[in-house]
Design an enzyme around this catalytic site. Sequence first.
Site: not given
Ligand code: GLV
Length: 311
Positions: A223, A275
């Site tokens: 994150r 991401h």
């Molecule tokens: C992706 O970011 C997840 O949390 O699965």
Amino acid sequence: MKIVIHIDDSTQWQAALEKALPQATVLTSDAPADERKNADYLAIWKAPEHLLQEQSQLKGIINLGAGVDYLLKTPGLPSDVPIVKLRDAGMGELMADYVLYGVLHFYRSMDRYASQQQSATWKPQAVPEKTQWPVGILGLGAIGSFVASHLSQAGFPVLGWSRSPKEINGVRCLHGDEGLDELLAQVQSVVTILPDTAATEGILNAERLAKLPIGASVINPGRGSLIDEQALLDALGDTKNPGHLRGALLDVFCEEPLPTGHLLWQHPNVIVTPHMAAPTPLNDAIDQVISYIKAFEAGEALATISPEAGY
Ligand code: GLV
């Protein structure tokens, strides 16, 4: 039983759930508002606020991802509905591939070859022993533990860190603030796979980044909030004033999409990915979703997430 789904490929999830639970009405969040109402279950990833707000008789919410930070910040999230999240469900392997790529990128000097290529420079770089390339994994949940074991099997010495003590075969597990400092001082690459909570925000701050050895690299598929981005840029330095870090592979950012003018986009020693390290794989995750729904229906105890802890 009514289930409403919201994720990028909702219609594929809808088809898979309809097949597995023929007695259920399975809708996507695109269904008309009056049909979406009164759902028993929401199976969602980054759902719009209204989808949560319009429900009145939910029995459970299934987070179609590993991190619940986005869900917990969604206005209108009912406080009395149990929430479950996917635990690994195929994401461990995707994440392990991404991290192994990152570790090998620096270990096998791909960053240096990319820069040498700019000037057609033919110069082999030394390949150190793998035993000289310890990797640190911050976060030893279902996914972090999988990644740690995978890297250990690939031959790298692995140090793992979690807030409370853990044991993983082949991984030197450390915990607490002292354990974190001990890990940072030794690793060639540090990998952040912690959840986004009040306790982990900015865990890699300027002071902790400074504890990494000269030439270490940072890999963040977890994150954005885990790393102080300005401190990372300072630790990377620039061509005129190189910092003590060698480079970073980053999949997540404080603001996503990463704003166009952000310095991380331009930094020559940073690789930005959008991401995508571990998108939820339907085929692996669907069985877990089905077993959650069956367990909810049977009134069985489920490992629900703790909104206070944030995971
Ligand atoms: C992706 O970011 C997840 O949390 O699965």
